[in-house]
Scaffold this active site. Structure first.
Site, PDB file in Angstrom:
ATOM      1  N   CYS A 101       0.865  -1.185   0.000  1.00  0.00           N
ATOM      2  CA  CYS A 101       0.000   0.000   0.000  1.00  0.00           C
ATOM      3  C   CYS A 101       0.900   1.233   0.000  1.00  0.00           C
ATOM      4  O   CYS A 101       1.840   1.335   0.774  1.00  0.00           O
ATOM      5  CB  CYS A 101      -0.906   0.033   1.225  1.00  0.00           C
ATOM      6  N   VAL A 102       0.549   2.173  -0.848  1.00  0.00           N
ATOM      7  CA  VAL A 102       1.346   3.390  -0.968  1.00  0.00           C
ATOM      8  C   VAL A 102       0.884   4.403   0.061  1.00  0.00           C
ATOM      9  O   VAL A 102      -0.263   4.511   0.355  1.00  0.00           O
ATOM     10  CB  VAL A 102       1.191   3.981  -2.388  1.00  0.00           C
TER      11      VAL A 102
END
Length: 102
Positions: A101-102
């Site tokens: 996940c960014v």
């Protein structure tokens, strides 16, 4: 911030650093901070799955793991936890940020 969260340690991104401090009451406060006013039984099914998986593996489950493990579609996950369900569930469940996940 709620008095309930006063003794809880969070990292710079807002994730709890010790999942053992988590309670369902804390989850409700965190959900409100994430824009979710009421946690329904469907929310709890996902949160409980993520807690079990996260505590067993030491990692927050990914979106795919959540959909496969709960039988809830990606579309429904986004409806329950808008704008990044895997990250929101991880926060509410007292887990770290999911990998990827960014």
């Amino acid at each position: 911030m709620s008095e309930l969260l006063a003794a809880i340690k969070f990292n710079a991104e807002g994730y709890m650093t010790d999942p053992n401090q988590w309670t369902r009451e804390i989850a409700e406060v965190l959900a409100k901070q994430e824009g979710i006013d009421t946690l329904t039984p469907e929310h709890w099914k996902i949160i409980d799955f993520c807690r079990q998986t996260g505590l067993a593996t030491g990692k927050s489950p990914t979106l795919r793991q959540i959909t496969n493990g709960t039988g809830i579609s990606t579309k429904d996950l986004f409806a329950l936890f808008p704008k990044g369900p895997a990250k929101k569930v991880a926060k509410i469940a007292g887990l770290g940020k999911p990998e990827g996940c960014v």
